[in-house]
Design a protein around this motif. Sequence first.
Motif, PDB file in Angstrom:
ATOM      1  N   LEU A  86      -5.482 -22.210  -2.809  1.00  0.00           N
ATOM      2  CA  LEU A  86      -6.077 -21.052  -2.139  1.00  0.00           C
ATOM      3  C   LEU A  86      -4.989 -20.052  -1.755  1.00  0.00           C
ATOM      4  O   LEU A  86      -5.139 -18.845  -1.970  1.00  0.00           O
ATOM      5  N   GLN A  87      -3.882 -20.552  -1.243  1.00  0.00           N
ATOM      6  CA  GLN A  87      -2.773 -19.663  -0.896  1.00  0.00           C
ATOM      7  C   GLN A  87      -2.200 -19.015  -2.156  1.00  0.00           C
ATOM      8  O   GLN A  87      -1.876 -17.834  -2.168  1.00  0.00           O
ATOM      9  N   TYR A  88      -2.081 -19.799  -3.220  1.00  0.00           N
ATOM     10  CA  TYR A  88      -1.609 -19.285  -4.518  1.00  0.00           C
ATOM     11  C   TYR A  88      -2.505 -18.138  -4.986  1.00  0.00           C
ATOM     12  O   TYR A  88      -2.023 -17.081  -5.399  1.00  0.00           O
ATOM     13  N   LEU A  89      -3.820 -18.332  -4.891  1.00  0.00           N
ATOM     14  CA  LEU A  89      -4.764 -17.290  -5.333  1.00  0.00           C
ATOM     15  C   LEU A  89      -4.705 -16.062  -4.433  1.00  0.00           C
ATOM     16  O   LEU A  89      -4.838 -14.931  -4.911  1.00  0.00           O
ATOM     17  N   ARG A  90      -4.499 -16.274  -3.151  1.00  0.00           N
ATOM     18  CA  ARG A  90      -4.412 -15.128  -2.225  1.00  0.00           C
ATOM     19  C   ARG A  90      -3.162 -14.304  -2.477  1.00  0.00           C
ATOM     20  O   ARG A  90      -3.141 -13.105  -2.196  1.00  0.00           O
ATOM     21  N   ASN A  91      -2.116 -14.915  -2.994  1.00  0.00           N
ATOM     22  CA  ASN A  91      -0.868 -14.189  -3.269  1.00  0.00           C
ATOM     23  C   ASN A  91      -0.956 -13.335  -4.530  1.00  0.00           C
ATOM     24  O   ASN A  91      -0.122 -12.458  -4.743  1.00  0.00           O
TER      25      ASN A  91
END
Length: 196
Positions: A86-91
């Motif tokens: 999720l953090q990867y996608l938000r970045n």
Amino acid sequence: MKFSNASYFFFFCASAVSALRYGDRIDTRNVDVPQFEALDKRVAASEAGFDVDTMLDAREEAQPAAAGTDSLLRRDIVSDAEKEILQYLRNIVTSGPSGINGPASWPSQWSDLHGDKKSDFKGYYVCQVMKDKSNKYRARVVEHDAQKGIKKGHVFKTVDVPVCKDKKGKELVPSYGRAIHFLRKAFGGENPPACG
């Protein structure tokens, strides 16, 4: 409150006298006969030997049943990875010239997207897109490099990316950025922006 030894002796005697006085009211049961019958039945049954080696072998055979702990451990590894995804996608930058890109048009087979800051997460994950035979636009996140007990190629989640329509009702091909928004939602993120 402390009692003297004499007080304890008095309480003991009073208890004994009251028990004697009401003793005729107490039902007595003869437990000797049922106890002997139970012991006879137990002796009559074939007695199992106590063999430590046999018990250990049986325990080792039962271990595969406890293999559920492996699946629990694996589920924890995957759920931890999904939080990181999720953090990867938000970045990922989803629009503009430095945004995400990929094939010129939606491919008919799974293809990787690029410009997605994979290095921030050591290249563990990659987003892939395709347009399937039923003309559905699909996106997914895949394990790109084996890590922490997750095999390379493991598919975490796959989503359908709905099309938008223009003012005349014509369907517009979704952007790769829109695919990322729907993947974010699938991993517990915010809702994708509306068509517009």
